[in-house]
Structures are given as structure tokens and as C-alpha cells.
Design a protein around this motif. Structure first.
Motif, PDB file in Angstrom:
ATOM      1  N   ARG A 177     -16.819  -2.246  -6.556  1.00  0.00           N
ATOM      2  CA  ARG A 177     -16.304  -2.565  -5.218  1.00  0.00           C
ATOM      3  C   ARG A 177     -14.861  -3.056  -5.262  1.00  0.00           C
ATOM      4  NH1 ARG A 177     -19.387  -3.951  -0.764  1.00  0.00           N
ATOM      5  NH2 ARG A 177     -18.056  -5.759  -0.557  1.00  0.00           N
ATOM      6  N   ARG A 178     -14.543  -3.859  -6.273  1.00  0.00           N
ATOM      7  CA  ARG A 178     -13.181  -4.407  -6.418  1.00  0.00           C
ATOM      8  C   ARG A 178     -12.834  -4.427  -7.895  1.00  0.00           C
ATOM      9  NH1 ARG A 178     -11.586 -10.187  -3.934  1.00  0.00           N
ATOM     10  NH2 ARG A 178     -12.325  -9.102  -2.077  1.00  0.00           N
ATOM     11  N   LYS A 231     -11.001   5.221  -4.549  1.00  0.00           N
ATOM     12  CA  LYS A 231     -12.337   4.606  -4.422  1.00  0.00           C
ATOM     13  C   LYS A 231     -12.317   3.322  -3.594  1.00  0.00           C
ATOM     14  CE  LYS A 231     -13.777   6.261  -8.974  1.00  0.00           C
ATOM     15  NZ  LYS A 231     -14.050   5.820 -10.356  1.00  0.00           N
ATOM     16  N   GLY A 232     -11.141   2.899  -3.146  1.00  0.00           N
ATOM     17  CA  GLY A 232     -11.044   1.669  -2.353  1.00  0.00           C
ATOM     18  C   GLY A 232     -11.296   0.412  -3.162  1.00  0.00           C
ATOM     19  N   GLN A 233     -10.984   0.439  -4.453  1.00  0.00           N
ATOM     20  CA  GLN A 233     -11.259  -0.699  -5.333  1.00  0.00           C
ATOM     21  C   GLN A 233     -10.060  -1.615  -5.548  1.00  0.00           C
ATOM     22  OE1 GLN A 233     -12.501   1.900  -8.545  1.00  0.00           O
ATOM     23  NE2 GLN A 233     -14.598   1.152  -8.370  1.00  0.00           N
ATOM     24  N   HIS A 292      -7.522   3.482  -6.308  1.00  0.00           N
ATOM     25  CA  HIS A 292      -7.045   3.536  -4.919  1.00  0.00           C
ATOM     26  C   HIS A 292      -7.965   4.418  -4.076  1.00  0.00           C
ATOM     27  CE1 HIS A 292      -4.400   3.752  -1.482  1.00  0.00           C
ATOM     28  NE2 HIS A 292      -4.361   5.075  -1.599  1.00  0.00           N
ATOM     29  N   HIS A 344      -7.814  -4.503  -4.122  1.00  0.00           N
ATOM     30  CA  HIS A 344      -7.802  -5.573  -3.117  1.00  0.00           C
ATOM     31  C   HIS A 344      -6.375  -6.097  -2.996  1.00  0.00           C
ATOM     32  CE1 HIS A 344      -9.017  -9.018  -0.781  1.00  0.00           C
ATOM     33  NE2 HIS A 344      -8.434  -9.825  -1.655  1.00  0.00           N
ATOM     34  N   ARG A 381       0.842  -1.208   0.000  1.00  0.00           N
ATOM     35  CA  ARG A 381       0.000   0.000   0.000  1.00  0.00           C
ATOM     36  C   ARG A 381       0.876   1.256   0.000  1.00  0.00           C
ATOM     37  NH1 ARG A 381      -3.014  -3.091   3.751  1.00  0.00           N
ATOM     38  NH2 ARG A 381      -4.996  -3.725   2.852  1.00  0.00           N
TER      39      ARG A 381
END
Length: 192
Positions: A69-70, A35-37, A33, A39, A13
Motif C-alpha cells: 500500500r505504501r 501502483k499508488g505506493q 508510482h 506517499h 508529483r
């Protein structure tokens, strides 16, 4: 999760944020990144068969998730593949697995390694650092997402040249100053 795996995921990360996004080595990385997509998965396999099994699991998991989501997965190999040639062999097997599963055109696999070398580059060439990460990593990308990003980017072919120019301006000392190596990521709650 083992401490080694937790550190590896923090390192990756940190590398993504400071090197890939911070230096704009991949102009497509910031959006997924933020958007938290992205994994992150750790795999302590030391044998190719076990690593490929984990990769197959991550392929299935990525395809089962909504892209909102991912969108992408970084499979971080914490148990082996420190030798770059061994890792290249694993990557070739991973590409065969992708074709065997008939996912060519659906997913792509990119690779990162602490000792990554382009075939035509000297070991210490700064161009290699565009694909150097703290841990051996297989990166799963959705082909549709890659195509949308490339279509939206004015000159996607220029990215490689821009990366080389950025890395050459930065130099070896500048890269070292980024502190994006193994164990450099701060533990949650600590400063960067």
C-alpha cells in the motif's frame, strides 16, 4: 491543507512524473508510482527539530503500512530549508535520527533540493539536476524494496552515468522546457 502545501505536493508529483519517471532518472520509480505506493507528506516546519519530528512521524507511518500500500514517502519541506547548506545539515541530523531509532538497514533517506549540488560538481553542472526537485525533500525508502529493485536491475551502478548522459543530452534549455519547478504543476483539472 494550506494552499502552499497543496501546491508543493502537486509540484512534487509533477516533477516525479515528468523528470524522474519521464527521463528515467530512477528506473525503480515508475512501478511504485503506477501502483499508488508513493506517499506525499508536506511539512511547514522551519526549524530542524520540527522537521525531524515530522520525519519521525513519517518513518512510523511508513513502517506501519503494508509495503503493497505504501512503499515510499516523500516528506516535502514547505516552511524552510531553502538554503542548501542548511538543508544538508538537516539531512545529516535525519541520518542520525535513523540510526538512533535503529532503523539503519530498514529504511534509507535520500534527499532532493532545488539547489542540490554534488560535492565535486559546479553549481550549474547538469549532473546536479538528477537530485534537484522543486522543494526541499527527504525521501524515505524501504531498504528491502531498494534491494529487490537493485537485484532486479541488470546494472544498478550504471544509473548515475546514464543520468548524467541523459541530462547532458537534454541540456539546461531542455530541463527548463520540462517545467518541473516550483509552481509549474497544473492545478487538478487543468492541462499539463
Amino acid at each position: 491543507m494550506q494552499a502552499r502545501q497543496a501546491q508543493a505536493l502537486r509540484d512534487m508529483r509533477h516533477w516525479l512524473e515528468r523528470a524522474v519517471i519521464g527521463l528515467n532518472l530512477c528506473p525503480f520509480a515508475k512501478a511504485v508510482h503506477v501502483k499508488g505506493q508513493v506517499h506525499y507528506a508536506a511539512c511547514d516546519a522551519a526549524a530542524p527539530a520540527e522537521a525531524l519530528e515530522a520525519l519521525g512521524h513519517e518513518m512510523d507511518a511508513l513502517l506501519a503500512e503494508d509495503p503493497a500500500r505504501r512503499d515510499t514517502t516523500l516528506l516535502v519541506l514547505t516552511g524552510g530549508f531553502a538554503d542548501f547548506l542548511e538543508f544538508q545539515h538537516l539531512e545529516a541530523m535525519a541520518q542520525r535520527l535513523l540510526r538512533k531509532r535503529r532503523l539503519d538497514g530498514v529504511l534509507q533517506i535520500a534527499s532532493f533540493h532545488p539547489d542540490f549540488e554534488f560535492g565535486d560538481a559546479a553549481p550549474d553542472a547538469l549532473s546536479n539536476f538528477s537530485n534537484r526537485a522543486p522543494w526541499p525533500t527527504l525521501h524515505l525508502l524501504r531498504e528491502d524494496s531498494v534491494q529487490r529493485a537493485v537485484d532486479a536491475y541488470p546494472d544498478a551502478q550504471a544509473i548515475y552515468g546514464a543520468n548524467i548522459a541523459t541530462l547532458e543530452r537534454l541540456g539546461h534549455e531542455g530541463w527548463a522546457a520540462l517545467r518541473v519547478g516550483r509552481g509549474d504543476a497544473p492545478v487538478d483539472g487543468e492541462g499539463a
